[in-house]
Scaffold this active site. Sequence first.
Site, PDB file in Angstrom:
ATOM      1  N   CYS A   1       1.289  -4.867   0.455  1.00 28.10           N
ATOM      2  CA  CYS A   1       0.453  -3.752  -0.003  1.00 28.10           C
ATOM      3  C   CYS A   1       0.998  -3.167  -1.306  1.00 28.10           C
ATOM      4  O   CYS A   1       1.002  -3.842  -2.314  1.00 28.10           O
ATOM      5  CB  CYS A   1       0.358  -2.711   1.112  1.00 28.10           C
ATOM      6  SG  CYS A   1      -1.102  -1.682   0.996  1.00 28.10           S
TER       7      CYS A   1
ATOM      8  N   HIS B   1      -0.742  -6.176   6.278  1.00 25.14           N
ATOM      9  CA  HIS B   1       0.533  -5.643   6.777  1.00 25.14           C
ATOM     10  C   HIS B   1       1.041  -6.416   8.002  1.00 25.14           C
ATOM     11  O   HIS B   1       0.755  -6.021   9.127  1.00 25.14           O
ATOM     12  CB  HIS B   1       0.348  -4.181   7.189  1.00 25.14           C
ATOM     13  CG  HIS B   1       0.171  -3.247   6.042  1.00 25.14           C
ATOM     14  ND1 HIS B   1       1.231  -2.704   5.345  1.00 25.14           N
ATOM     15  CD2 HIS B   1      -0.944  -2.750   5.469  1.00 25.14           C
ATOM     16  CE1 HIS B   1       0.762  -1.905   4.386  1.00 25.14           C
ATOM     17  NE2 HIS B   1      -0.549  -1.918   4.445  1.00 25.14           N
TER      18      HIS B   1
ATOM     19  N   GLU C   1       3.989  -6.329   9.165  1.00 24.61           N
ATOM     20  CA  GLU C   1       4.937  -5.472   9.893  1.00 24.61           C
ATOM     21  C   GLU C   1       4.230  -4.543  10.882  1.00 24.61           C
ATOM     22  O   GLU C   1       4.864  -3.966  11.746  1.00 24.61           O
ATOM     23  CB  GLU C   1       5.802  -4.676   8.907  1.00 24.61           C
ATOM     24  CG  GLU C   1       5.143  -3.456   8.272  1.00 24.61           C
ATOM     25  CD  GLU C   1       4.171  -3.789   7.130  1.00 24.61           C
ATOM     26  OE1 GLU C   1       3.866  -4.973   6.926  1.00 24.61           O
ATOM     27  OE2 GLU C   1       3.724  -2.842   6.451  1.00 24.61           O
TER      28      GLU C   1
END
EC number: 6.3.5.3
Lengths: 85, 224
Positions: B86, B194, B196
Amino acid sequence: MYSVKVYVTYKESVLDPQGQAVNEAISRLGFSGVSDVRVGKYFVMNIKATELEINQKVDNICDKLLANPNMERYRYELEELGEQV
Amino acid sequence: MKFAVIVFPGSNCDDDLFYAIRDGLHEQVAFVSYTETSLDGFDGVLLPGGFSYGDYLRSGAIASLSPIMNEVRRFADEGKLVFGTCNGFQMLTEMNLLPGALIRNKKIKFICKPVSLKIVNNQTSFTTDYKDQTLIELPIAHGEGSYYCDDKTLVKLKKNKQIVFRYEDNPNGSIDDIAGIVNERGNVLGMMPHPERAIETLLGSTDGLDLFKSMLTTHTEGVR
């Protein structure tokens, strides 16, 4: 000392959705015949430099920070202010 | 393997990355401030999502000039693994560690939702633990995630197999449905989604964990 005005806009090949939205809003206000609105950035600054240095200095600042050459182009105007402190 | 999560003013996914490494991958991880100048002792660098410097000027532009970034560049030049998600991806393009740029989403709106991605290349240092051409689901959350590059760059990206992830249903107007790319050398990855935020079932998807596992595999077995 120079007064420097820098204009940064997207390259022609880059879609500018913000400009399109503004264009639509202008039309909604009732103004006809408005097209190709592009939104850009405008910087004003004073720079101490000699006549020989000033263009290179501004170009460097633009290339390294104010514009991203991958998607933007810039142009600028110089105005000599004389020896002000 | 020891990971560094770089923290910038305005980062907001730094904790997520830290958590993914510590509790998902069970490897070592530490926060490193943007004011630091050394990455000694680290094997991988993670650049987090968020809004560094309030997205002033251009997303990632000012963060890319932080003191630590000279060291991140050196780290990347040495062939070590650097991953940006991002805002981290935006920084990597601003630093020219990755080609192209991220511009405003085609429909202007900030988009926050899970999206379907295809693994286009599983031969990179970040995707070895995925099966090639499989679909995974990861969340996106961005307003300026439309990937742009000129035609010449796109041809090069395709030729060198640098496109790693593609959107199944392009949410933001990215050129060629590009969601993530690696540099020519293959040790720097940037992506808008994302991983994560998708490392355990409680989060709705575990599809992101294999990315960090792949980095570990690469570190253990050598860079590809």
